[in-house]
Enzyme design. Structure first.
Site, PDB file in Angstrom:
ATOM      1  N   ASP A 125       0.795  -1.238   0.000  1.00  0.00           N
ATOM      2  CA  ASP A 125       0.000   0.000   0.000  1.00  0.00           C
ATOM      3  C   ASP A 125       0.825   1.285   0.000  1.00  0.00           C
ATOM      4  O   ASP A 125       0.303   2.351   0.337  1.00  0.00           O
ATOM      5  CB  ASP A 125      -0.957   0.007   1.195  1.00  0.00           C
ATOM      6  CG  ASP A 125      -2.171  -0.872   0.945  1.00  0.00           C
ATOM      7  OD1 ASP A 125      -2.673  -0.851  -0.185  1.00  0.00           O
ATOM      8  OD2 ASP A 125      -2.607  -1.560   1.875  1.00  0.00           O
ATOM      9  N   ASP A 186      -7.251  -3.347  -5.657  1.00  0.00           N
ATOM     10  CA  ASP A 186      -6.837  -2.075  -5.056  1.00  0.00           C
ATOM     11  C   ASP A 186      -5.377  -1.721  -5.382  1.00  0.00           C
ATOM     12  O   ASP A 186      -4.985  -0.557  -5.379  1.00  0.00           O
ATOM     13  CB  ASP A 186      -6.953  -2.097  -3.526  1.00  0.00           C
ATOM     14  CG  ASP A 186      -8.106  -2.909  -2.974  1.00  0.00           C
ATOM     15  OD1 ASP A 186      -8.582  -3.810  -3.669  1.00  0.00           O
ATOM     16  OD2 ASP A 186      -8.508  -2.655  -1.839  1.00  0.00           O
TER      17      ASP A 186
HETATM   18  N1  GLY Z   1      -7.721  -2.157   0.844  1.00  0.00           N
HETATM   19  C1  GLY Z   1      -8.220  -0.891   0.609  1.00  0.00           C
HETATM   20  C2  GLY Z   1      -9.662  -0.758   0.837  1.00  0.00           C
HETATM   21  O1  GLY Z   1     -10.179  -1.176   1.842  1.00  0.00           O
HETATM   22  O2  GLY Z   1     -10.320  -0.232   0.005  1.00  0.00           O
END
Ligand code: GLY
Length: 413
Positions: A125, A186
């Site tokens: 992330d 994501d």
């Molecule tokens: N993993 C990122 C979200 O919860 O959108």
């Protein structure tokens, strides 16, 4: 703790609260429907300033970053949390809109607090964690220390790339031992850190990694209707797909609203970065899926998952709406005039919904309404029973980003 000035003296807060109360009562009489875009943007940023002024006063002497609320109390997270960068990111957007030094000082302070993410090899992330704070900070100030932090983060992120799979691994296996190489949709959001770093550091390998990841995701994550699976698990030795499942959605075959939003944002951004037609076509397809979905409510703020059987009694996700609005405003600028008009109109309608009293905090109570956050009714992780119908820092961040994009659209029209 750094010594930036208090953002919420009692007098300043009272004036802001009275101004916002006046606006709210005008809104209640129906005049809000006639708001121009610039009034909409200004009112939303005034509310953001009141809310975030109060939130800062509340949290600035605590470690960490405000993420959401739980039973009305602000939940703080550390710099290793995937959402850590959104609070400084929103502070940068407040600085960008207002030009006020108080926001710049606060944004700079909180950006620096996310520094540990630069060397965090345990997760994917980093684009979120560094891009929102350091990325906007660098864009707005040109501070070379911010550039260095972003480049360090990109160098860390590429350690998670597996050429056999053609992807960056999202999560380590402690999360679920039955996976071998999980990649969530994501993850597309992290690629801008790499395309940017490739340009800035003349490091073409980073761009190749971003393009390879985007191509692999394009092949494997999508259904014929343009909707996306949440997680594809690969064999790290062969690159073969082991399973397609969900973690945050209603079911493996369902369409989790925020997943569709990340995908739309991701391919729009990757088209801007590469001009690869496949990415533009995919962005159009995802946009069509979202915009024409029969279970999208009239206010264009989706239920948390398009396939929750509880609809219409299912929670909404204002974060997904904010991400989609921001994406569509960028996609509009990359599309034909006719498509662009449709995307802009849809995004503007979403933003008008989000800026209505149904979703926007009041700006009153000294910025304490909605725990100090801006948007209500977001959903973080429904299957885990967490963060259902709450504020979320990333809903606020993409809402402010979308408003700035809308403002630029108007300025250019
Ligand atoms: N993993 C990122 C979200 O919860 O959108």
């Amino acid at each position: 703790m750094t010594g930036y000035p208090s953002l919420g003296t009692a007098a300043a807060r009272l004036v802001a609260a009275l101004a916002l109360a006046a606006t709210a009562s005008t809104a209640a009489t129906g005049a809000m429907a006639q708001e121009t875009v610039s009034q909409l943007v200004q009112r939303s940023f005034d509310t953001a300033a009141a809310q975030y002024g109060g939130l800062l006063d509340k949290v600035q002497r605590k470690p960490g970053f405000p993420r959401t609320t739980d039973k009305g109390e602000v939940v703080m997270v550390g710099p290793g949390d995937w959402t850590a960068g959104f609070f400084p990111g929103s502070l940068w957007y407040l600085y960008e809109h207002t030009g006020e030094a108080r926001w710049r000082l606060a944004a700079a302070d909180y950006t620096t607090r996310t520094a540990p993410a630069k060397f965090d090899k345990s997760q994917h992330d980093l684009g979120f964690m560094l891009g929102a704070g350091y990325g906007n900070g660098y864009r707005l100030t040109g501070d070379p220390a911010y550039r260095d932090a972003l480049l360090a983060g990109a160098t860390t992120l590429v350690t998670r790339f597996n050429p056999k799979v053609g992807s960056i691994q999202s999560w380590d296996l402690w999360k679920n031992s039955s996976w071998a190489f999980p990649v969530i949709v994501d993850n597309l959001m992290n690629l801008e850190l790499l395309t940017w770093a490739a340009r800035s550091a003349v490091e073409p390998r980073y761009r190749d990694i971003a393009v390879t990841h985007a191509d692999t995701t394009l092949r494997n994550h999508f259904r014929p209707d343009g909707s996306s699976y949440h997680l594809v698990d690969y064999d790290p030795h062969t690159g073969h797909i082991r399973s397609r499942v969900t973690v945050q959605g209603n079911a493996d075959a369902s369409s989790w609203a925020r997943g569709q939003a990340w995908a739309l944002y991701g391919y729009t951004m990757m088209y801007r970065e590469t001009r690869k037609q496949d990415y533009l076509q995919q962005a159009h397809k995802i946009a069509a899926f979202f915009m024409r979905h029969p279970r999208l409510p009239a206010d264009k703020v989706p239920y948390w998952d398009f396939d929750d059987p509880a609809i219409p009694n299912a929670p909404r996700d204002s974060s997904a709406a904010a991400i989609v609005a921001s994406s569509l405003l960028e996609l509009a600028s990359l599309s034909t005039a006719e498509q662009g008009r449709a995307y802009r109109a849809f995004a503007e309608a979403q933003l008008r919904s989000l800026a209505s009293p149904a979703y926007l905090a009041s700006g009153g109570e000294g910025g304490n309404d909605n725990g100090g956050f801006l948007l209500k009714h977001a959903t973080g992780h429904k299957p885990a029973g967490k963060e259902i119908d709450v504020p979320l820092n990333y809903a606020d961040y993409y809402f402010l980003e979308a408003l700035l994009r809308l403002k630029r659209t108007q300025a250019g029209s």
